[in-house]
Design a protein around this motif. Structure first.
Motif, mmCIF file in Angstrom:
data_model
loop_
_atom_site.group_PDB
_atom_site.id
_atom_site.type_symbol
_atom_site.label_atom_id
_atom_site.label_comp_id
_atom_site.label_asym_id
_atom_site.label_seq_id
_atom_site.Cartn_x
_atom_site.Cartn_y
_atom_site.Cartn_z
ATOM 1 N N LYS A 73 0.803 -1.235 -0.020
ATOM 2 C CA LYS A 73 0.001 0.076 0.291
ATOM 3 C C LYS A 73 0.729 1.337 -0.061
ATOM 4 C CE LYS A 73 -3.823 -2.223 2.546
ATOM 5 N NZ LYS A 73 -4.365 -2.400 3.384
ATOM 6 N N SER A 74 1.913 1.326 0.752
ATOM 7 C CA SER A 74 2.907 2.472 0.969
ATOM 8 C C SER A 74 3.563 2.611 -0.287
ATOM 9 C CB SER A 74 3.813 2.313 2.091
ATOM 10 O OG SER A 74 4.865 1.317 1.735
ATOM 11 N N VAL A 75 3.711 1.896 -1.286
ATOM 12 C CA VAL A 75 4.337 1.869 -2.472
ATOM 13 C C VAL A 75 3.421 2.035 -3.778
ATOM 14 C CG1 VAL A 75 6.650 1.106 -1.866
ATOM 15 C CG2 VAL A 75 5.043 -0.387 -2.902
ATOM 16 N N GLY A 76 2.086 2.008 -3.261
ATOM 17 C CA GLY A 76 1.108 2.195 -4.333
ATOM 18 C C GLY A 76 0.863 0.893 -5.207
ATOM 19 N N GLU A 77 1.387 -0.297 -4.633
ATOM 20 C CA GLU A 77 1.065 -1.397 -5.668
ATOM 21 C C GLU A 77 0.069 -2.370 -5.226
ATOM 22 O OE1 GLU A 77 2.742 -2.360 -8.615
ATOM 23 O OE2 GLU A 77 3.513 -0.098 -8.396
ATOM 24 N N TYR A 78 -0.820 -2.215 -3.996
ATOM 25 C CA TYR A 78 -1.493 -3.062 -3.254
ATOM 26 C C TYR A 78 -2.706 -3.093 -4.394
ATOM 27 C CZ TYR A 78 -4.471 -5.324 0.184
ATOM 28 O OH TYR A 78 -5.104 -6.636 0.903
ATOM 29 N N GLU A 79 -3.225 -2.099 -4.683
ATOM 30 C CA GLU A 79 -4.513 -2.110 -5.666
ATOM 31 C C GLU A 79 -4.325 -3.082 -6.852
ATOM 32 O OE1 GLU A 79 -7.388 0.799 -8.144
ATOM 33 O OE2 GLU A 79 -6.101 1.640 -6.528
ATOM 34 N N TYR A 80 -3.253 -3.023 -7.468
ATOM 35 C CA TYR A 80 -2.880 -3.883 -8.628
ATOM 36 C C TYR A 80 -2.733 -5.311 -8.284
ATOM 37 C CZ TYR A 80 -1.398 0.751 -10.689
ATOM 38 O OH TYR A 80 -1.324 2.021 -11.002
ATOM 39 N N LEU A 81 -2.251 -5.479 -7.157
ATOM 40 C CA LEU A 81 -2.235 -6.952 -6.716
ATOM 41 C C LEU A 81 -3.606 -7.434 -6.359
ATOM 42 C CD1 LEU A 81 -0.769 -9.523 -5.861
ATOM 43 C CD2 LEU A 81 -0.297 -8.443 -3.374
ATOM 44 N N THR A 82 -4.338 -6.684 -5.636
ATOM 45 C CA THR A 82 -5.754 -7.286 -5.320
ATOM 46 C C THR A 82 -6.679 -7.454 -6.599
ATOM 47 O OG1 THR A 82 -6.419 -4.998 -4.505
ATOM 48 C CG2 THR A 82 -5.749 -6.247 -2.951
ATOM 49 N N LYS A 83 -6.442 -6.545 -7.671
ATOM 50 C CA LYS A 83 -7.455 -6.562 -9.000
ATOM 51 C C LYS A 83 -7.042 -7.995 -9.458
ATOM 52 C CE LYS A 83 -8.096 -1.746 -10.093
ATOM 53 N NZ LYS A 83 -7.764 -0.825 -10.944
ATOM 54 N N GLN A 84 -5.707 -8.490 -9.567
ATOM 55 C CA GLN A 84 -4.988 -9.535 -9.964
ATOM 56 C C GLN A 84 -5.812 -10.727 -9.182
ATOM 57 O OE1 GLN A 84 -3.353 -10.194 -13.176
ATOM 58 N NE2 GLN A 84 -4.184 -8.014 -13.315
ATOM 59 N N ILE A 85 -5.665 -10.670 -7.912
ATOM 60 C CA ILE A 85 -6.379 -11.678 -7.079
ATOM 61 C C ILE A 85 -7.574 -12.109 -7.432
ATOM 62 C CG2 ILE A 85 -6.616 -12.342 -4.822
ATOM 63 C CD1 ILE A 85 -4.128 -11.225 -4.075
ATOM 64 N N LYS A 86 -8.511 -10.898 -7.559
ATOM 65 C CA LYS A 86 -9.904 -11.040 -7.677
ATOM 66 C C LYS A 86 -10.033 -11.396 -9.158
ATOM 67 C CE LYS A 86 -14.349 -8.195 -7.119
ATOM 68 N NZ LYS A 86 -14.952 -8.783 -8.101
ATOM 69 N N TRP A 87 -9.519 -10.939 -9.914
ATOM 70 C CA TRP A 87 -9.646 -11.273 -11.593
ATOM 71 C C TRP A 87 -9.677 -12.993 -11.490
ATOM 72 C CZ3 TRP A 87 -6.569 -14.029 -15.252
ATOM 73 C CH2 TRP A 87 -7.142 -13.952 -16.426
ATOM 74 N N ALA A 88 -8.524 -13.445 -10.868
ATOM 75 C CA ALA A 88 -8.356 -15.108 -11.176
ATOM 76 C C ALA A 88 -9.511 -15.731 -10.361
ATOM 77 C CB ALA A 88 -7.017 -15.574 -10.259
ATOM 78 N N ASN A 89 -10.039 -15.181 -8.945
ATOM 79 C CA ASN A 89 -10.767 -15.921 -8.216
ATOM 80 C C ASN A 89 -12.343 -15.696 -8.795
ATOM 81 O OD1 ASN A 89 -9.770 -17.280 -5.975
ATOM 82 N ND2 ASN A 89 -8.506 -15.410 -6.174
ATOM 83 N N ASP A 90 -12.351 -14.672 -9.383
ATOM 84 C CA ASP A 90 -13.763 -14.381 -10.151
ATOM 85 C C ASP A 90 -13.954 -15.588 -11.205
ATOM 86 O OD1 ASP A 90 -14.479 -12.127 -8.742
ATOM 87 O OD2 ASP A 90 -13.961 -10.669 -10.425
ATOM 88 N N TYR A 91 -12.944 -15.744 -11.998
ATOM 89 C CA TYR A 91 -12.902 -16.898 -12.740
ATOM 90 C C TYR A 91 -13.243 -18.216 -12.021
ATOM 91 C CZ TYR A 91 -11.539 -20.295 -16.497
ATOM 92 O OH TYR A 91 -11.528 -21.325 -17.362
ATOM 93 N N PHE A 92 -12.654 -18.387 -10.993
ATOM 94 C CA PHE A 92 -12.843 -19.755 -10.268
ATOM 95 C C PHE A 92 -14.170 -19.735 -10.016
ATOM 96 C CE2 PHE A 92 -8.180 -19.789 -8.687
ATOM 97 C CZ PHE A 92 -7.597 -20.317 -10.190
ATOM 98 N N ILE A 93 -14.662 -18.629 -9.527
ATOM 99 C CA ILE A 93 -16.353 -18.599 -8.879
ATOM 100 C C ILE A 93 -17.301 -18.938 -10.058
ATOM 101 C CG2 ILE A 93 -18.158 -17.211 -8.411
ATOM 102 C CD1 ILE A 93 -15.804 -15.618 -6.398
#
Length: 172
Positions: A9-29
């Motif tokens: 979060k402090s380096v501005g990367e957390y949102e990118y990571l969580t978008k990728q996690i959500k994208w993959a798990n949306d597919y699994f759902i």
């Protein structure tokens, strides 16, 4: 995301990571339309690997392979359950509704894997590309551990420890 979330979060990367996690798990759902079925592969791996192009532009039949109580695949269901359980932890504070959805699917997929306790899908064309050489018990432990971490329900920790006794071992 779990161990280094504050830093990311402090380096501005957390949102990118969580978008990728959500994208993959949306597919699994989406691949888990009912409690007792999971679509784990789309396409024929032999044909797919004969053409190196994007799946969207390849004009060929794209069969879907699923596991269910009649076509068991415990390893792939448990691995997916683990991913969904981790996603439920990642999104627990920021999106509790999505977190609960991920956890529901994780529990259902682990339950399906436990009911099957088999990987006969290896006998299909799909199985030649996604084989768990060590068997499925380590995946059952993996999923149970992550669901335990997501819920604090000791039942899942007990399952993880029980399944560890069945792990395949190398003869060394």
């Amino acid at each position: 995301a779990i161990e280094s979330g504050d830093y990311l979060k402090s380096v501005g990367e957390y949102e990118y990571l969580t978008k990728q996690i959500k994208w993959a798990n949306d597919y699994f759902i989406k691949c888990h339309p009912t409690a007792n079925e999971y679509y784990f592969q789309v396409g024929d791996g032999n044909l797919d690997h004969s053409v190196w192009a994007a799946a969207e532009v390849i004009q060929m039949e794209r069969p879907a392979y699923k596991v269910d109580l009649n076509n068991p695949g415990s390893a792939v269901c448990a691995e997916t359950a683990a991913s969904l359980a981790v996603a439920s932890i990642v999104f627990k504070e920021s999106d509790p509704t999505y977190s609960a959805t991920c956890l529901k699917h994780a529990k259902e997929l682990l339950s399906l894997a436990e009911q099957m306790k088999s990987d006969s899908y290896y006998d299909t064309i799909a199985g030649s590309f996604y084989k768990s050489w060590s068997g499925f018990y380590d995946e059952l432990s993996f999923a149970s551990t992550w669901i335990y971490k997501a819920t604090n329900d000791k039942t899942y920790l007990d399952k993880a420890e029980e399944y560890a006794g069945y792990w395949g071992k190398e003869g060394q």
